[in-house]
Design an enzyme around this catalytic site. Structure first.
Site, PDB file in Angstrom:
ATOM      1  NE  ARG A 177      51.559  59.720  37.835  1.00  0.00           N
ATOM      2  CZ  ARG A 177      51.516  60.894  37.217  1.00  0.00           C
ATOM      3  NH1 ARG A 177      50.338  61.491  36.993  1.00  0.00           N
ATOM      4  NH2 ARG A 177      52.637  61.486  36.825  1.00  0.00           N
ATOM      5  CB  CYS A 235      52.064  67.482  39.748  1.00  0.00           C
ATOM      6  SG  CYS A 235      52.595  68.706  38.527  1.00  0.00           S
TER       7      CYS A 235
END
Length: 271
Positions: A177, A235
């Site tokens: 990611r 995050c």
């Protein structure tokens, strides 16, 4: 048994088993999207800490947004939490959302709180006692909280920090990611990273369900050339960033900030 005061932000299942009868101990189940029914399993006498519905700003455009001081205090009092309580938080994944709850208490000035290392899976691995969920009400607590704005940042703040050489942004998302190799799990959210951020996947901090030894965690941080810089944690939506904050605390880093909106906010507000 006498009341207890924590000396670490992380406790083992053995510690919790040994101190389960302490007069001021409150165990919180911070499992996200917990299914509450007759089959639900809990550590004995655990109280459900509902991050999504009770301890987030549900009117905010992004998930798990920091609640107001007033909301946090009211909901914590409903759970029976007092100023002199000793809180141990766990979740059903090991260490996941429990770290977010630990950080929330710190943000609101409450320090006698720790995460259960390994959470419910580790507790069950030791065959320690569990019980089925009970819908209970608690005597209203007297906790009073005070918001520490230095421990959280927002979109404007993280932009300033990303341009500050004395700060280091650490992203807890997976390498795939972070490197934009896969889509974000949130529908419609673009791939990307915050400028000048580094990747430290939260999953790298664990061996099985529990944290790696502090010596190993310290090496991981030192490889990122942390030095004396302020550490800023991001995050996907502000949950696993708090796991990095917990690990950094275990390694005695003190200048720590969590980016509340994390990539969900940042990726939505930038192109």
């Amino acid at each position: 048994m006498k009341s207890i005061k924590l000396s670490s932000p992380l406790v083992s299942v053995d510690w919790l088993k040994s101190n389960k009868d302490a007069s001021n101990l409150i165990v919180l189940d911070a499992t996200i999207n917990k299914v509450i029914d007759s089959t639900s399993e809990n550590i004995l006498n655990a109280r459900f800490f509902d991050i999504k519905k009770k301890f987030s700003d549900v009117c905010a455009p992004f998930p798990s947004t920091l609640p107001s001081k007033e909301q946090f205090e009211i909901e914590a009092q409903i759970l029976g939490i007092n100023n002199d309580s000793c809180i141990v938080v766990y979740d059903d994944k090991g260490v996941y959302s429990s770290a977010r709850v630990w950080w929330l208490f710190r943000v609101f000035g409450f320090k006698n709180v720790a995460v259960l290392d390994g959470g419910l899976p580790e507790w069950k691995r030791h065959s320690f006692p569990i019980e089925k969920y009970k819908n209970e009400t608690y005597t209203k607590g007297n906790i009073e909280v005070h918001y520490n704005s230095k421990l959280m940042t927002n979109f404007e703040g993280v932009n300033l920090l990303s341009a500050n050489r004395n700060a280091l942004i650490l992203d807890a998302r997976s390498e795939a990611r972070f490197k934009c190799l896969v889509d974000e799990p949130r529908e419609g959210l673009r791939r990307g990273t915050i400028a000048n951020s580094e990747n430290l996947p939260y999953t790298d901090l664990f061996k099985g369900n529990i944290f790696k030894p502090i010596a190993e965690l310290s090496i991981m941080f030192s490889k990122l050339e942390v030095g004396n810089r302020t550490l800023v944690f991001s995050c996907g939506s502000g949950i696993t960033a708090c796991i990095l904050a917990l690990a950094a605390t275990l390694c005695n880093y003190e200048k720590l900030i969590v980016y509340d909106g994390s990539w969900t906010e940042y990726g939505s507000l930038t192109e």
